[in-house]
Design a protein around this motif. Sequence first.
Motif, PDB file in Angstrom:
ATOM      1  N   THR A 114      34.547  20.759  58.143  1.00 25.83           N
ATOM      2  CA  THR A 114      34.055  21.768  57.204  1.00 25.83           C
ATOM      3  C   THR A 114      33.833  23.035  58.012  1.00 25.83           C
ATOM      4  O   THR A 114      33.146  23.005  59.027  1.00 25.83           O
ATOM      5  CB  THR A 114      32.745  21.299  56.534  1.00 25.83           C
ATOM      6  N   GLU A 115      34.454  24.132  57.565  1.00 27.69           N
ATOM      7  CA  GLU A 115      34.343  25.355  58.348  1.00 27.69           C
ATOM      8  C   GLU A 115      34.048  26.576  57.491  1.00 27.69           C
ATOM      9  O   GLU A 115      34.361  26.609  56.304  1.00 27.69           O
ATOM     10  CB  GLU A 115      35.579  25.578  59.221  1.00 27.69           C
ATOM     11  N   LEU A 116      33.452  27.546  58.147  1.00 27.17           N
ATOM     12  CA  LEU A 116      33.090  28.821  57.531  1.00 27.17           C
ATOM     13  C   LEU A 116      33.837  29.904  58.308  1.00 27.17           C
ATOM     14  O   LEU A 116      33.825  29.894  59.542  1.00 27.17           O
ATOM     15  CB  LEU A 116      31.582  29.000  57.653  1.00 27.17           C
ATOM     16  N   THR A 117      34.501  30.799  57.573  1.00 27.11           N
ATOM     17  CA  THR A 117      35.240  31.875  58.226  1.00 27.11           C
ATOM     18  C   THR A 117      34.835  33.213  57.629  1.00 27.11           C
ATOM     19  O   THR A 117      34.879  33.392  56.407  1.00 27.11           O
ATOM     20  CB  THR A 117      36.765  31.680  58.066  1.00 27.11           C
ATOM     21  N   ILE A 118      34.436  34.115  58.488  1.00 23.82           N
ATOM     22  CA  ILE A 118      34.110  35.487  58.095  1.00 23.82           C
ATOM     23  C   ILE A 118      35.338  36.315  58.432  1.00 23.82           C
ATOM     24  O   ILE A 118      35.848  36.245  59.562  1.00 23.82           O
ATOM     25  CB  ILE A 118      32.861  35.988  58.854  1.00 23.82           C
ATOM     26  N   GLU A 119      35.815  37.077  57.461  1.00 22.99           N
ATOM     27  CA  GLU A 119      37.040  37.855  57.630  1.00 22.99           C
ATOM     28  C   GLU A 119      37.029  38.633  58.957  1.00 22.99           C
ATOM     29  O   GLU A 119      36.046  39.302  59.290  1.00 22.99           O
ATOM     30  CB  GLU A 119      37.169  38.836  56.466  1.00 22.99           C
ATOM     31  N   GLY A 120      38.121  38.457  59.724  1.00 24.18           N
ATOM     32  CA  GLY A 120      38.248  39.152  61.003  1.00 24.18           C
ATOM     33  C   GLY A 120      37.568  38.457  62.168  1.00 24.18           C
ATOM     34  O   GLY A 120      37.582  38.969  63.288  1.00 24.18           O
ATOM     35  N   GLN A 121      36.974  37.309  61.923  1.00 23.90           N
ATOM     36  CA  GLN A 121      36.238  36.569  62.955  1.00 23.90           C
ATOM     37  C   GLN A 121      36.812  35.148  63.085  1.00 23.90           C
ATOM     38  O   GLN A 121      37.407  34.633  62.139  1.00 23.90           O
ATOM     39  CB  GLN A 121      34.752  36.472  62.579  1.00 23.90           C
ATOM     40  N   PRO A 122      36.610  34.498  64.218  1.00 17.66           N
ATOM     41  CA  PRO A 122      37.074  33.102  64.346  1.00 17.66           C
ATOM     42  C   PRO A 122      36.252  32.176  63.444  1.00 17.66           C
ATOM     43  O   PRO A 122      35.085  32.454  63.165  1.00 17.66           O
ATOM     44  CB  PRO A 122      36.840  32.776  65.823  1.00 17.66           C
ATOM     45  N   PRO A 123      36.866  31.082  62.985  1.00 16.73           N
ATOM     46  CA  PRO A 123      36.128  30.143  62.127  1.00 16.73           C
ATOM     47  C   PRO A 123      35.003  29.431  62.881  1.00 16.73           C
ATOM     48  O   PRO A 123      35.060  29.269  64.095  1.00 16.73           O
ATOM     49  CB  PRO A 123      37.191  29.137  61.681  1.00 16.73           C
ATOM     50  N   VAL A 124      33.991  29.021  62.122  1.00 20.51           N
ATOM     51  CA  VAL A 124      32.866  28.264  62.663  1.00 20.51           C
ATOM     52  C   VAL A 124      32.927  26.873  62.042  1.00 20.51           C
ATOM     53  O   VAL A 124      32.801  26.722  60.822  1.00 20.51           O
ATOM     54  CB  VAL A 124      31.515  28.931  62.300  1.00 20.51           C
ATOM     55  N   VAL A 125      33.150  25.870  62.865  1.00 23.64           N
ATOM     56  CA  VAL A 125      33.186  24.488  62.386  1.00 23.64           C
ATOM     57  C   VAL A 125      31.757  23.961  62.357  1.00 23.64           C
ATOM     58  O   VAL A 125      30.985  24.153  63.296  1.00 23.64           O
ATOM     59  CB  VAL A 125      34.078  23.601  63.282  1.00 23.64           C
ATOM     60  N   ALA A 126      31.405  23.308  61.274  1.00 26.27           N
ATOM     61  CA  ALA A 126      30.046  22.782  61.108  1.00 26.27           C
ATOM     62  C   ALA A 126      29.727  21.724  62.149  1.00 26.27           C
ATOM     63  O   ALA A 126      30.581  20.922  62.523  1.00 26.27           O
ATOM     64  CB  ALA A 126      29.889  22.195  59.715  1.00 26.27           C
ATOM     65  N   ILE A 127      28.480  21.738  62.590  1.00 23.87           N
ATOM     66  CA  ILE A 127      27.923  20.662  63.402  1.00 23.87           C
ATOM     67  C   ILE A 127      27.199  19.763  62.411  1.00 23.87           C
ATOM     68  O   ILE A 127      26.340  20.225  61.654  1.00 23.87           O
ATOM     69  CB  ILE A 127      26.963  21.211  64.467  1.00 23.87           C
ATOM     70  N   ALA A 128      27.564  18.498  62.400  1.00 25.71           N
ATOM     71  CA  ALA A 128      27.079  17.598  61.347  1.00 25.71           C
ATOM     72  C   ALA A 128      26.043  16.600  61.835  1.00 25.71           C
ATOM     73  O   ALA A 128      26.120  16.113  62.968  1.00 25.71           O
ATOM     74  CB  ALA A 128      28.257  16.831  60.746  1.00 25.71           C
ATOM     75  N   ASP A 129      25.084  16.338  60.950  1.00 23.87           N
ATOM     76  CA  ASP A 129      24.167  15.202  61.084  1.00 23.87           C
ATOM     77  C   ASP A 129      23.528  15.081  62.471  1.00 23.87           C
ATOM     78  O   ASP A 129      23.606  14.044  63.120  1.00 23.87           O
ATOM     79  CB  ASP A 129      24.890  13.902  60.728  1.00 23.87           C
ATOM     80  N   GLU A 130      22.869  16.155  62.894  1.00 19.75           N
ATOM     81  CA  GLU A 130      22.250  16.151  64.221  1.00 19.75           C
ATOM     82  C   GLU A 130      21.082  15.175  64.312  1.00 19.75           C
ATOM     83  O   GLU A 130      20.730  14.733  65.403  1.00 19.75           O
ATOM     84  CB  GLU A 130      21.796  17.560  64.578  1.00 19.75           C
ATOM     85  N   ASP A 131      20.484  14.836  63.178  1.00 24.29           N
ATOM     86  CA  ASP A 131      19.335  13.931  63.198  1.00 24.29           C
ATOM     87  C   ASP A 131      19.749  12.473  63.358  1.00 24.29           C
ATOM     88  O   ASP A 131      19.091  11.706  64.035  1.00 24.29           O
ATOM     89  CB  ASP A 131      18.459  14.107  61.950  1.00 24.29           C
ATOM     90  N   MET A 132      20.886  12.102  62.736  1.00 24.38           N
ATOM     91  CA  MET A 132      21.393  10.730  62.839  1.00 24.38           C
ATOM     92  C   MET A 132      22.785  10.662  62.232  1.00 24.38           C
ATOM     93  O   MET A 132      23.104  11.415  61.312  1.00 24.38           O
ATOM     94  CB  MET A 132      20.474   9.742  62.124  1.00 24.38           C
ATOM     95  N   PRO A 133      23.629   9.779  62.728  1.00 26.98           N
ATOM     96  CA  PRO A 133      24.966   9.644  62.151  1.00 26.98           C
ATOM     97  C   PRO A 133      24.889   9.074  60.732  1.00 26.98           C
ATOM     98  O   PRO A 133      24.059   8.212  60.455  1.00 26.98           O
ATOM     99  CB  PRO A 133      25.683   8.676  63.087  1.00 26.98           C
ATOM    100  N   ARG A 134      25.713   9.600  59.859  1.00 29.39           N
ATOM    101  CA  ARG A 134      25.712   9.125  58.481  1.00 29.39           C
ATOM    102  C   ARG A 134      27.044   8.483  58.091  1.00 29.39           C
ATOM    103  O   ARG A 134      27.221   8.054  56.973  1.00 29.39           O
ATOM    104  CB  ARG A 134      25.387  10.282  57.534  1.00 29.39           C
ATOM    105  N   SER A 135      27.974   8.469  59.007  1.00 26.49           N
ATOM    106  CA  SER A 135      29.271   7.842  58.769  1.00 26.49           C
ATOM    107  C   SER A 135      29.445   6.701  59.750  1.00 26.49           C
ATOM    108  O   SER A 135      28.742   6.617  60.747  1.00 26.49           O
ATOM    109  CB  SER A 135      30.398   8.860  58.974  1.00 26.49           C
ATOM    110  N   ASN A 136      30.431   5.859  59.460  1.00 26.70           N
ATOM    111  CA  ASN A 136      30.764   4.797  60.402  1.00 26.70           C
ATOM    112  C   ASN A 136      32.282   4.734  60.547  1.00 26.70           C
ATOM    113  O   ASN A 136      32.981   5.634  60.083  1.00 26.70           O
ATOM    114  CB  ASN A 136      30.146   3.454  59.966  1.00 26.70           C
ATOM    115  N   ASP A 137      32.806   3.708  61.150  1.00 28.29           N
ATOM    116  CA  ASP A 137      34.248   3.601  61.376  1.00 28.29           C
ATOM    117  C   ASP A 137      35.038   3.370  60.098  1.00 28.29           C
ATOM    118  O   ASP A 137      36.262   3.485  60.103  1.00 28.29           O
ATOM    119  CB  ASP A 137      34.544   2.451  62.356  1.00 28.29           C
ATOM    120  N   VAL A 138      34.352   3.058  59.019  1.00 24.42           N
ATOM    121  CA  VAL A 138      35.036   2.723  57.773  1.00 24.42           C
ATOM    122  C   VAL A 138      34.948   3.846  56.733  1.00 24.42           C
ATOM    123  O   VAL A 138      35.922   4.156  56.066  1.00 24.42           O
ATOM    124  CB  VAL A 138      34.459   1.418  57.178  1.00 24.42           C
TER     125      VAL A 138
END
Length: 193
Positions: A115-139
């Motif tokens: 998931t990314e955010l892009t401001i016109e004329g600037q490089p995209p910023v990719v989200a840093i996810a779930d810093e408190d705990m992982p919410r996904s698994n291998d499945v």
Amino acid sequence: MKPLAREDLLSLENYAVRRSEFRARAITHKKARTVHVGEHLTLIFEDRLSIQYQVQEMLRIERIFEADAIQDELDAYNPLIPGGEDLKATLLLEFPDVEQRRSELVRLRGIEHATELTIEGQPPVVAIADEDMPRSNDVKTSAVHFLRFTLTAAQISAWKAGAAVRLASTLAALPVATVLSAEQQRSLAADFD
């Protein structure tokens, strides 16, 4: 933005009296901070008011009034308040049908890292996810994630100058994007002050 402290919160009794007005204000506020990216992806950008509402509701529902327990709630939710150089959002994957949701959460594994955010004329910023705990698994992935977008001074400057802002999923399984409305852009720009 300053984190919430106990003195920023209403007592359970005072909140009960003011809940209707506070709730209406929070819902209206969150409308301009909610971005739909395609049909099934929604980002709700959090700030001090949205988090205060969430904490007040948790205290009310759980009937929490002890100082230590209130502090535990603040410690859990304060990390979702932006710090002036970032935006923080709750990412929701929304599929009303239970069976479809199950299969889509498998198919969309990893979307929180695409998931990314892009401001016109600037490089995209990719989200840093779930810093408190992982919410996904291998499945599969989770239907709810907490994201942080950290911006540079140049990106914030371009945002405030009115450059278009785009949110996108770059996951091959769900390539969707949207451009923020002027109202959304103004509302979220307050997070940089």
